[in-house]
Design a protein around this motif. Structure first.
Motif, PDB file in Angstrom:
ATOM      1  N   VAL A  26     -11.026   0.825 -10.129  1.00 57.31           N
ATOM      2  CA  VAL A  26      -9.719   0.173 -10.175  1.00 57.31           C
ATOM      3  C   VAL A  26      -9.549  -0.654  -8.908  1.00 57.31           C
ATOM      4  CG1 VAL A  26      -7.236   0.506 -10.444  1.00 57.31           C
ATOM      5  CG2 VAL A  26      -8.820   2.158 -11.452  1.00 57.31           C
ATOM      6  N   ASN A  27      -9.107  -1.902  -9.065  1.00 57.12           N
ATOM      7  CA  ASN A  27      -8.878  -2.783  -7.936  1.00 57.12           C
ATOM      8  C   ASN A  27      -7.509  -3.443  -8.066  1.00 57.12           C
ATOM      9  OD1 ASN A  27     -11.744  -3.102  -6.507  1.00 57.12           O
ATOM     10  ND2 ASN A  27     -12.069  -3.080  -8.721  1.00 57.12           N
ATOM     11  N   GLY A  28      -6.875  -3.714  -6.926  1.00 57.38           N
ATOM     12  CA  GLY A  28      -5.571  -4.363  -6.951  1.00 57.38           C
ATOM     13  C   GLY A  28      -5.181  -4.870  -5.585  1.00 57.38           C
ATOM     14  N   THR A  29      -3.992  -5.435  -5.507  1.00 61.97           N
ATOM     15  CA  THR A  29      -3.452  -5.914  -4.244  1.00 61.97           C
ATOM     16  C   THR A  29      -2.012  -5.450  -4.117  1.00 61.97           C
ATOM     17  OG1 THR A  29      -2.718  -8.009  -5.224  1.00 61.97           O
ATOM     18  CG2 THR A  29      -4.922  -7.972  -4.231  1.00 61.97           C
ATOM     19  N   VAL A  30      -1.539  -5.382  -2.880  1.00 64.07           N
ATOM     20  CA  VAL A  30      -0.147  -5.043  -2.616  1.00 64.07           C
ATOM     21  C   VAL A  30       0.380  -6.034  -1.574  1.00 64.07           C
ATOM     22  CG1 VAL A  30      -0.808  -3.331  -0.876  1.00 64.07           C
ATOM     23  CG2 VAL A  30       1.461  -3.239  -1.892  1.00 64.07           C
ATOM     24  N   THR A  31       1.580  -6.557  -1.832  1.00 63.63           N
ATOM     25  CA  THR A  31       2.194  -7.548  -0.953  1.00 63.63           C
ATOM     26  C   THR A  31       3.454  -6.972  -0.324  1.00 63.63           C
ATOM     27  OG1 THR A  31       1.342  -9.372  -2.286  1.00 63.63           O
ATOM     28  CG2 THR A  31       3.182  -9.869  -0.813  1.00 63.63           C
ATOM     29  N   SER A  32       3.639  -7.217   0.959  1.00 64.60           N
ATOM     30  CA  SER A  32       4.781  -6.685   1.708  1.00 64.60           C
ATOM     31  C   SER A  32       5.732  -7.808   2.094  1.00 64.60           C
ATOM     32  CB  SER A  32       4.293  -5.973   2.978  1.00 64.60           C
ATOM     33  OG  SER A  32       5.362  -5.740   3.872  1.00 64.60           O
ATOM     34  N   ASN A  33       7.044  -7.505   2.026  1.00 61.45           N
ATOM     35  CA  ASN A  33       8.016  -8.437   2.594  1.00 61.45           C
ATOM     36  C   ASN A  33       8.740  -7.811   3.771  1.00 61.45           C
ATOM     37  OD1 ASN A  33       9.790  -6.641   1.446  1.00 61.45           O
ATOM     38  ND2 ASN A  33      10.824  -8.132   0.118  1.00 61.45           N
ATOM     39  N   PHE A  34       8.120  -6.749   4.347  1.00 62.00           N
ATOM     40  CA  PHE A  34       8.656  -6.148   5.565  1.00 62.00           C
ATOM     41  C   PHE A  34       8.472  -7.118   6.731  1.00 62.00           C
ATOM     42  CE2 PHE A  34       8.039  -2.416   2.957  1.00 62.00           C
ATOM     43  CZ  PHE A  34       9.101  -1.572   3.310  1.00 62.00           C
ATOM     44  N   SER A  35       9.325  -6.994   7.724  1.00 66.68           N
ATOM     45  CA  SER A  35       9.247  -7.880   8.883  1.00 66.68           C
ATOM     46  C   SER A  35       8.167  -7.454   9.870  1.00 66.68           C
ATOM     47  CB  SER A  35      10.602  -7.930   9.603  1.00 66.68           C
ATOM     48  OG  SER A  35      10.980  -6.620  10.037  1.00 66.68           O
ATOM     49  N   GLU A  36       7.599  -6.259   9.681  1.00 70.01           N
ATOM     50  CA  GLU A  36       6.537  -5.763  10.551  1.00 70.01           C
ATOM     51  C   GLU A  36       5.354  -5.302   9.713  1.00 70.01           C
ATOM     52  OE1 GLU A  36       8.158  -2.649  12.890  1.00 70.01           O
ATOM     53  OE2 GLU A  36       9.424  -3.968  14.107  1.00 70.01           O
ATOM     54  N   ASP A  37       4.167  -5.268  10.333  1.00 74.01           N
ATOM     55  CA  ASP A  37       2.983  -4.726   9.651  1.00 74.01           C
ATOM     56  C   ASP A  37       3.237  -3.280   9.265  1.00 74.01           C
ATOM     57  OD1 ASP A  37       1.954  -7.150  10.309  1.00 74.01           O
ATOM     58  OD2 ASP A  37       0.349  -6.400  11.603  1.00 74.01           O
ATOM     59  N   GLN A  38       2.716  -2.888   8.101  1.00 71.10           N
ATOM     60  CA  GLN A  38       2.845  -1.510   7.650  1.00 71.10           C
ATOM     61  C   GLN A  38       1.456  -0.865   7.623  1.00 71.10           C
ATOM     62  OE1 GLN A  38       5.860  -0.087   7.167  1.00 71.10           O
ATOM     63  NE2 GLN A  38       6.688  -2.081   7.801  1.00 71.10           N
ATOM     64  N   GLU A  39       1.300   0.186   8.440  1.00 74.47           N
ATOM     65  CA  GLU A  39       0.007   0.870   8.530  1.00 74.47           C
ATOM     66  C   GLU A  39      -0.087   1.986   7.493  1.00 74.47           C
ATOM     67  OE1 GLU A  39      -2.183  -0.229  10.650  1.00 74.47           O
ATOM     68  OE2 GLU A  39      -0.898  -1.550  11.839  1.00 74.47           O
ATOM     69  N   ILE A  40      -1.281   2.234   6.991  1.00 74.80           N
ATOM     70  CA  ILE A  40      -1.583   3.349   6.086  1.00 74.80           C
ATOM     71  C   ILE A  40      -0.582   3.386   4.931  1.00 74.80           C
ATOM     72  CG2 ILE A  40      -2.212   5.774   5.951  1.00 74.80           C
ATOM     73  CD1 ILE A  40      -3.790   4.187   7.988  1.00 74.80           C
ATOM     74  N   VAL A  41      -0.617   2.386   4.087  1.00 71.99           N
ATOM     75  CA  VAL A  41       0.221   2.357   2.882  1.00 71.99           C
ATOM     76  C   VAL A  41      -0.521   3.083   1.773  1.00 71.99           C
ATOM     77  CG1 VAL A  41       1.306   0.883   1.150  1.00 71.99           C
ATOM     78  CG2 VAL A  41       1.317   0.212   3.562  1.00 71.99           C
ATOM     79  N   ARG A  42       0.158   4.023   1.137  1.00 72.51           N
ATOM     80  CA  ARG A  42      -0.469   4.834   0.087  1.00 72.51           C
ATOM     81  C   ARG A  42      -0.240   4.197  -1.280  1.00 72.51           C
ATOM     82  NH1 ARG A  42      -0.403  11.328  -0.999  1.00 72.51           N
ATOM     83  NH2 ARG A  42      -0.275  11.285  -3.275  1.00 72.51           N
ATOM     84  N   ILE A  43      -1.270   4.231  -2.111  1.00 75.77           N
ATOM     85  CA  ILE A  43      -1.188   3.733  -3.481  1.00 75.77           C
ATOM     86  C   ILE A  43      -1.431   4.917  -4.418  1.00 75.77           C
ATOM     87  CG2 ILE A  43      -2.015   2.035  -5.137  1.00 75.77           C
ATOM     88  CD1 ILE A  43      -0.969   0.760  -2.584  1.00 75.77           C
ATOM     89  N   ASP A  44      -0.391   5.336  -5.170  1.00 77.62           N
ATOM     90  CA  ASP A  44      -0.529   6.399  -6.167  1.00 77.62           C
ATOM     91  C   ASP A  44      -0.873   5.765  -7.512  1.00 77.62           C
ATOM     92  OD1 ASP A  44       0.125   8.120  -4.195  1.00 77.62           O
ATOM     93  OD2 ASP A  44       1.896   8.961  -5.140  1.00 77.62           O
ATOM     94  N   VAL A  45      -1.907   6.291  -8.164  1.00 78.79           N
ATOM     95  CA  VAL A  45      -2.440   5.690  -9.383  1.00 78.79           C
ATOM     96  C   VAL A  45      -2.425   6.727 -10.506  1.00 78.79           C
ATOM     97  CG1 VAL A  45      -4.396   4.479 -10.403  1.00 78.79           C
ATOM     98  CG2 VAL A  45      -3.927   4.239  -7.957  1.00 78.79           C
ATOM     99  N   ILE A  46      -1.953   6.317 -11.693  1.00 77.05           N
ATOM    100  CA  ILE A  46      -2.004   7.189 -12.866  1.00 77.05           C
ATOM    101  C   ILE A  46      -2.711   6.457 -13.998  1.00 77.05           C
ATOM    102  CG2 ILE A  46       0.118   8.374 -12.204  1.00 77.05           C
ATOM    103  CD1 ILE A  46       1.587   6.848 -14.362  1.00 77.05           C
TER     104      ILE A  46
END
Length: 362
Positions: free
Chosen positions: A296-316
């Protein structure tokens, strides 16, 4: 000139009549002893070389003291880490005992053993403080839970689902905040590893409140109501609906009949105006296969004003009938502020034609 000496001259060295030479007068007659002129001064100026004393004896190392100090320091470090307290509590007494023994080593330095004893005592005190802090947090989470929903018994040994729970209408004492709402749930067993898994759907109905560092406890029970194991996920729950997955590690040979879900109450909500709170947007999720494993492959985009470290992706993963047949999760190292990061994961125990959904979390 030797003949110029008067008979009453005292004994000593006098010119011998030969240039650059002296002869010894014994007070009565001349002797046969001669020497170069100035030999007496050179002899007087000479500094006799004294024998060197024995080199100072080196005190042997206290190896046991060094070991005791090292063990105590490592134990102290582990005692400061909540998840490693037990290691610290094992090492600190060992360092303490070795330090005491090191103090009684004859003719060896004592400071290492003494320091080891002090470090082990301080480390034990710190470990107790950390343990009490962790216990207090766990107690607060246990008695502050509001979401408790039992899932019906599944006809399939490995998997089960439950109907959606009704929303809670009552408002919390926190200005306008409402409790979380439990939706669909599922659980099963990974036949290869023997571990259990779960997936729970939660909705935060509050547009301007989030739950920071929320602990979601999912309890697995057998048909007799005996608690088998508890899986916990720590996350930030933003406004809206999302899924959270996890594992049951200590299922063993037990059969999971149903699960119960517990989470924070509305009193734990934190004010976060929707217009000022960042969010993630999931890109297209693609699947493939490698041997008998789904990729499984994908992307995630952030609109936070700061970098976000260690973002978790839960997959079902769902089968053709929409039933959840497996879960997993992965992490991104970093999602740049206003940017996009890629992620990927592999499923071992799901049909290769399963439909996959993904949900990013902090």
């Amino acid at each position: 000139m030797t003949d110029s000496i008067t008979p009453s001259a005292p004994a000593g060295w006098f010119p011998a009549g030969v240039e650059g030479q002296e002869r010894y007068w014994d007070g009565a007659v001349w002797t046969d002893q001669v020497r170069p002129v100035g030999a007496a001064a050179a002899q007087a100026d000479a500094v006799p070389e004294l024998p060197s004393g024995p080199a100072p004896e080196k005190k042997p190392r206290n190896i046991l003291g060094i070991v005791a100090l090292a063990v105590s320091i490592v134990g102290f470090i582990f005692a400061c880490i909540p998840g490693s307290l037990i290691v610290g509590w094992i090492l600190l007494p060992i360092g303490f005992i070795l330090g005491i023994i090191a103090l009684f080593q004859k003719d060896k330095p004592k400071w290492q053993g003494l320091t080891a004893i002090i470090v082990s005592i301080v480390g034990t005190i710190v470990g107790v403080i950390v343990f009490l802090a962790v216990a207090a947090t766990a107690f607060d989470n246990a008695f502050g839970d509001a979401i408790t929903e039992e899932v019906g018994t599944s006809d399939v040994v490995e998997e089960g689902t439950a109907e959606e729970a009704p929303a809670v209408e009552e408002e919390s004492a926190v200005a306008g905040a409402q409790d979380l709402v439990l939706g669909e749930t599922a659980f099963g067993i990974d036949t290869e590893s023997g571990f259990g898994w779960y997936a729970v759907q939660l909705t935060n109905p509050n547009a301007d409140y989030v739950f920071l560092g929320a602990g979601i406890d999912v309890e697995a029970y057998d048909a007799n109501g005996v608690l088998i194991d508890t899986g916990t996920t720590y996350t930030t729950i933003f406004s809206g609906t999302s899924w959270f997955v996890g594992d049951f590690i200590d299922v063993g040979t037990a059969h999971i009949d149903h699960i119960e879900v517990r989470g924070p109450t509305a009193e734990a909500a934190t004010s976060a105006p929707a217009g000022e709170t960042g969010s993630f947007t999931l890109g297209e999720v693609t699947t493939g296969s490698e041997y008998d494993r789904m990729t499984v492959n994908g992307t995630v985009t952030s609109n936070f004003s700061e970098d976000q470290e260690i973002v978790r992706i839960d997959v079902i993963a769902r089968d053709g009938g929409g039933k959840i047949v497996g879960v997993d999760y992965t992490y991104t190292d970093r999602v740049p502020a206003g940017g996009t990061a890629a992620w990927n994961i592999g499923f071992w125990q799901v049909p290769l034609d399963s439909k996959v959904e993904a949900y990013p979390h902090l």
